[in-house]
Design a protein around this motif. Structure first.
Motif, PDB file in Angstrom:
ATOM      1  N   GLU A 101      -2.291  -6.982 -23.755  1.00 32.58           N
ATOM      2  CA  GLU A 101      -2.745  -7.779 -24.887  1.00 32.58           C
ATOM      3  C   GLU A 101      -3.408  -6.903 -25.944  1.00 32.58           C
ATOM      4  O   GLU A 101      -3.218  -7.111 -27.152  1.00 32.58           O
ATOM      5  CB  GLU A 101      -3.708  -8.876 -24.418  1.00 32.58           C
ATOM      6  CG  GLU A 101      -4.063  -9.876 -25.508  1.00 32.58           C
ATOM      7  CD  GLU A 101      -4.970 -10.979 -25.031  1.00 32.58           C
ATOM      8  OE1 GLU A 101      -4.925 -12.084 -25.612  1.00 32.58           O
ATOM      9  OE2 GLU A 101      -5.744 -10.752 -24.065  1.00 32.58           O
ATOM     10  N   TYR A 104      -0.622  -5.160 -27.812  1.00 29.41           N
ATOM     11  CA  TYR A 104       0.128  -6.096 -28.644  1.00 29.41           C
ATOM     12  C   TYR A 104      -0.597  -6.320 -29.970  1.00 29.41           C
ATOM     13  O   TYR A 104       0.000  -6.197 -31.052  1.00 29.41           O
ATOM     14  CB  TYR A 104       0.309  -7.422 -27.908  1.00 29.41           C
ATOM     15  CG  TYR A 104       1.000  -8.496 -28.715  1.00 29.41           C
ATOM     16  CD1 TYR A 104       2.384  -8.538 -28.811  1.00 29.41           C
ATOM     17  CD2 TYR A 104       0.253  -9.467 -29.391  1.00 29.41           C
ATOM     18  CE1 TYR A 104       3.026  -9.517 -29.561  1.00 29.41           C
ATOM     19  CE2 TYR A 104       0.885 -10.446 -30.145  1.00 29.41           C
ATOM     20  CZ  TYR A 104       2.264 -10.476 -30.225  1.00 29.41           C
ATOM     21  OH  TYR A 104       2.884 -11.444 -30.968  1.00 29.41           O
ATOM     22  N   HIS A 130       1.656   0.385 -22.745  1.00 31.07           N
ATOM     23  CA  HIS A 130       2.433  -0.809 -22.393  1.00 31.07           C
ATOM     24  C   HIS A 130       3.502  -1.017 -23.456  1.00 31.07           C
ATOM     25  O   HIS A 130       3.398  -1.907 -24.306  1.00 31.07           O
ATOM     26  CB  HIS A 130       1.515  -2.031 -22.290  1.00 31.07           C
ATOM     27  CG  HIS A 130       0.354  -1.838 -21.363  1.00 31.07           C
ATOM     28  ND1 HIS A 130       0.474  -1.958 -19.997  1.00 31.07           N
ATOM     29  CD2 HIS A 130      -0.939  -1.506 -21.614  1.00 31.07           C
ATOM     30  CE1 HIS A 130      -0.706  -1.711 -19.435  1.00 31.07           C
ATOM     31  NE2 HIS A 130      -1.572  -1.446 -20.387  1.00 31.07           N
ATOM     32  N   ASP A 132       6.354  -2.361 -23.606  1.00 33.14           N
ATOM     33  CA  ASP A 132       6.992  -3.667 -23.745  1.00 33.14           C
ATOM     34  C   ASP A 132       6.162  -4.580 -24.646  1.00 33.14           C
ATOM     35  O   ASP A 132       6.717  -5.341 -25.461  1.00 33.14           O
ATOM     36  CB  ASP A 132       7.219  -4.308 -22.384  1.00 33.14           C
ATOM     37  CG  ASP A 132       6.000  -4.289 -21.488  1.00 33.14           C
ATOM     38  OD1 ASP A 132       5.029  -3.547 -21.793  1.00 33.14           O
ATOM     39  OD2 ASP A 132       5.997  -5.004 -20.466  1.00 33.14           O
ATOM     40  N   ALA A 133       4.840  -4.503 -24.534  1.00 27.02           N
ATOM     41  CA  ALA A 133       3.971  -5.309 -25.402  1.00 27.02           C
ATOM     42  C   ALA A 133       4.056  -4.824 -26.848  1.00 27.02           C
ATOM     43  O   ALA A 133       4.045  -5.629 -27.789  1.00 27.02           O
ATOM     44  CB  ALA A 133       2.528  -5.244 -24.908  1.00 27.02           C
ATOM     45  N   ALA A 135       6.663  -3.394 -28.231  1.00 25.45           N
ATOM     46  CA  ALA A 135       7.960  -3.841 -28.738  1.00 25.45           C
ATOM     47  C   ALA A 135       7.915  -5.317 -29.134  1.00 25.45           C
ATOM     48  O   ALA A 135       8.499  -5.717 -30.156  1.00 25.45           O
ATOM     49  CB  ALA A 135       9.041  -3.599 -27.695  1.00 25.45           C
ATOM     50  N   ASP A 136       7.228  -6.138 -28.352  1.00 27.82           N
ATOM     51  CA  ASP A 136       7.100  -7.557 -28.689  1.00 27.82           C
ATOM     52  C   ASP A 136       6.400  -7.739 -30.042  1.00 27.82           C
ATOM     53  O   ASP A 136       6.792  -8.588 -30.852  1.00 27.82           O
ATOM     54  CB  ASP A 136       6.325  -8.297 -27.605  1.00 27.82           C
ATOM     55  CG  ASP A 136       7.137  -8.520 -26.337  1.00 27.82           C
ATOM     56  OD1 ASP A 136       8.376  -8.396 -26.398  1.00 27.82           O
ATOM     57  OD2 ASP A 136       6.532  -8.798 -25.280  1.00 27.82           O
ATOM     58  N   ALA A 137       5.372  -6.938 -30.269  1.00 26.96           N
ATOM     59  CA  ALA A 137       4.657  -7.033 -31.542  1.00 26.96           C
ATOM     60  C   ALA A 137       5.538  -6.583 -32.699  1.00 26.96           C
ATOM     61  O   ALA A 137       5.511  -7.184 -33.784  1.00 26.96           O
ATOM     62  CB  ALA A 137       3.381  -6.181 -31.490  1.00 26.96           C
ATOM     63  N   LYS A 139       8.787  -6.806 -32.912  1.00 25.94           N
ATOM     64  CA  LYS A 139       9.743  -7.875 -33.193  1.00 25.94           C
ATOM     65  C   LYS A 139       9.084  -8.954 -34.054  1.00 25.94           C
ATOM     66  O   LYS A 139       9.740  -9.558 -34.914  1.00 25.94           O
ATOM     67  CB  LYS A 139      10.273  -8.473 -31.887  1.00 25.94           C
ATOM     68  CG  LYS A 139      11.232  -7.557 -31.147  1.00 25.94           C
ATOM     69  CD  LYS A 139      11.891  -8.234 -29.966  1.00 25.94           C
ATOM     70  CE  LYS A 139      10.954  -8.426 -28.808  1.00 25.94           C
ATOM     71  NZ  LYS A 139      11.625  -8.991 -27.607  1.00 25.94           N
ATOM     72  N   LYS A 140       7.814  -9.184 -33.843  1.00 27.10           N
ATOM     73  CA  LYS A 140       7.088 -10.193 -34.619  1.00 27.10           C
ATOM     74  C   LYS A 140       6.928  -9.768 -36.083  1.00 27.10           C
ATOM     75  O   LYS A 140       7.075 -10.587 -36.999  1.00 27.10           O
ATOM     76  CB  LYS A 140       5.713 -10.414 -33.981  1.00 27.10           C
ATOM     77  CG  LYS A 140       4.826 -11.431 -34.671  1.00 27.10           C
ATOM     78  CD  LYS A 140       5.268 -12.839 -34.382  1.00 27.10           C
ATOM     79  CE  LYS A 140       4.249 -13.855 -34.887  1.00 27.10           C
ATOM     80  NZ  LYS A 140       4.727 -15.243 -34.741  1.00 27.10           N
ATOM     81  N   LEU A 182      16.682  -4.408 -25.396  1.00 24.71           N
ATOM     82  CA  LEU A 182      16.207  -5.379 -26.380  1.00 24.71           C
ATOM     83  C   LEU A 182      17.287  -5.733 -27.390  1.00 24.71           C
ATOM     84  O   LEU A 182      17.280  -6.825 -27.965  1.00 24.71           O
ATOM     85  CB  LEU A 182      14.996  -4.817 -27.133  1.00 24.71           C
ATOM     86  CG  LEU A 182      13.734  -4.518 -26.328  1.00 24.71           C
ATOM     87  CD1 LEU A 182      12.695  -3.860 -27.228  1.00 24.71           C
ATOM     88  CD2 LEU A 182      13.172  -5.779 -25.702  1.00 24.71           C
TER      89      LEU A 182
END
Length: 453
Positions: A101, A104, A130, A132-133, A135-137, A139-140, A182
């Protein structure tokens, strides 16, 4: 045809002719630039289904940031100026306590700051815990970025960060596989090592093989401190790296403050890319006024790009501030006003950045076939008037306050200075909350010299 026309702006193309097109038009189709030229000519030749009035705007390729530690945005400006033990006493405890978190929201914050100040592409410094976290951010936010994870194999601890050579290489292979899975074109991963005496020859050679096998770049920090962290008395020789087969066009070395003439020739001969982090060098007293050879590197044809480093080195992620610094700093150091003219420094922030990240065929300039990554500056600000020498104005006068819109891959990600699809206040509140919890977990306390009452 389906597409969006940016109509009527002053287009700074950064193309091979360095054309600056008044009453210009840029036609976007999907994520790609379809046509660039005078608006009137584009309107005669093509059709489109959306039009954005860009009269009164300057359109520039998105800046390319080639070295940033994303995770440190959650502890911006933590380290006191007078503590030389910034890595073992402050940063290692922080990194070892980071959770997904934290990373992210740190990535959201860093990305927002970069986009709001004109950067559309970045290369992480190789310190994600981390990925993967992260990468999620990404994408956002819609940013274009290269990720790297914390990689070393020589330091004995802390336990959570300890890695064998095999573990370090496997974790990088896992990251590369994760990012490929991804299937997001804007996100890549490279083997990005910490460097500075923390990596073995075996890890270097293995990481280079991993990069080559996957058609990727390789990067690490080098020649950044005297006495250096590489050894107690000297910096590892670039000739040693040459013997290992590391020096190559897909290698990016960051910092590189302490370089001899023969090493500059070696870098040129092997096509090695260099990231210069001027604000970090100044804050950490690296002596770039005395030792920095970056103008000589550029004169020899070496690709030199710019990096902010971290939120505890530059303490910001603003490429315009780097441009302002570099365009002036070396003129004073060398007592020569011709050193690093405005045009050269703007190239470092765009074209050379793209080249350093092996993306010169897709970003860095506004040309047909390249990705539609732009920054739109609103000229309705004092700093834009009168507009006589455009390159000088961009390098010396312009600030991020006039950045109005930003496109990445043809998508509007910043509109009238506000992030699209992101609640900025929520991010700020969450970062403030998480930062305090992280400091507590890491057993690190801010050291304030002035009383907070």
């Amino acid at each position: 045809m389906e597409g969006t026309l940016l109509d009527g702006g002053l287009v700074i193309t950064m193309d091979p002719e360095r054309r600056m097109i008044e009453d210009g038009g840029v036609l976007i189709q999907g994520d790609t630039i379809f046509a660039v030229g005078k608006s009137a000519s584009i309107k005669e030749q093509f059709t489109w289904n959306e039009r954005m009035d860009t009269r009164g705007h300057v359109i520039l390729p998105g800046f390319v940031e080639t070295h940033i530690h994303l995770s440190e945005h959650i502890v911006r400006s933590l380290i006191p100026d007078d503590d030389r033990e910034w890595l073992p006493s402050w940063l290692v405890p922080i990194y070892s306590a980071l959770n997904p978190e934290d990373e992210y929201y740190a990535t959201l914050l860093a990305s927002m700051e970069m986009l709001k100040t004109g950067t559309t592409t970045f290369c992480e410094a190789g310190t994600c815990m981390h990925p993967d976290a992260v990468a999620d951010a990404l994408k956002k936010t819609g940013m274009r970025g290269i990720l790297g994870r914390w990689t070393w194999d020589l330091p004995p601890g802390p336990e959570r960060m300890k890695q064998t050579t095999e573990q370090a290489l496997q974790s990088n292979q896992d990251l590369i596989s994760l990012v490929k899975g991804l299937d997001v074109e804007e996100i890549q991963a490279w083997p990005l090592l910490l460097g500075m005496g923390t990596i073995s020859d075996e890890l270097l050679v293995g990481a280079k093989r991993l990069a080559d096998d996957n058609g990727l770049g390789l990067g690490f920090m080098h020649a950044s401190n005297i006495p250096s962290l590489e050894t107690e008395t000297q910096i590892q020789s670039l000739h040693h790296f040459e013997k290992l087969g590391i020096l190559a066009p897909n290698l990016k070395l960051t910092h590189m403050v302490y370089v001899e003439d023969h090493e500059i020739d070696l870098l040129r001969d092997h096509g090695v890319k260099i990231t210069h982090c001027p604000t970090a060098a100044m804050k950490h007293s690296k002596g770039i006024c005395k030792y920095g050879r970056f103008p000589e590197m550029v004169e020899k044809g070496i690709c030199v790009s710019l990096g902010v480093d971290s939120a505890n080195s530059s303490d910001h992620a603003n490429m315009l501030r780097l441009i302002h610094l570099v365009v002036q700093l070396y003129k004073d150091f060398r007592m020569d006003q011709s050193v690093f003219p405005a045009e050269s420094v703007l190239e470092m922030a765009t074209l050379r950045g793209a080249e350093a990240l092996l993306m010169e065929k897709s970003i860095g300039s506004i040309e047909p076939g390249k990705k539609a990554d732009f920054v739109l500056f609103n000229r309705n600000h004092p700093e834009w008037h009168p507009l006589i020498n455009i390159a000088n104005n961009l390098a010396y006068a312009v600030t991020d306050r006039s950045i109005d819109r930003v496109f990445v891959a043809g998508k509007l990600v910043l509109d009238q200075g506000k992030m699209v699809g992101i609640d900025e206040n929520k991010v700020f509140e969450k970062v403030d909350e998480l930062a305090l919890k992280l400091l507590e977990r890491a057993h690190v306390s801010p050291r304030l010299k002035w009383p907070l009452v």
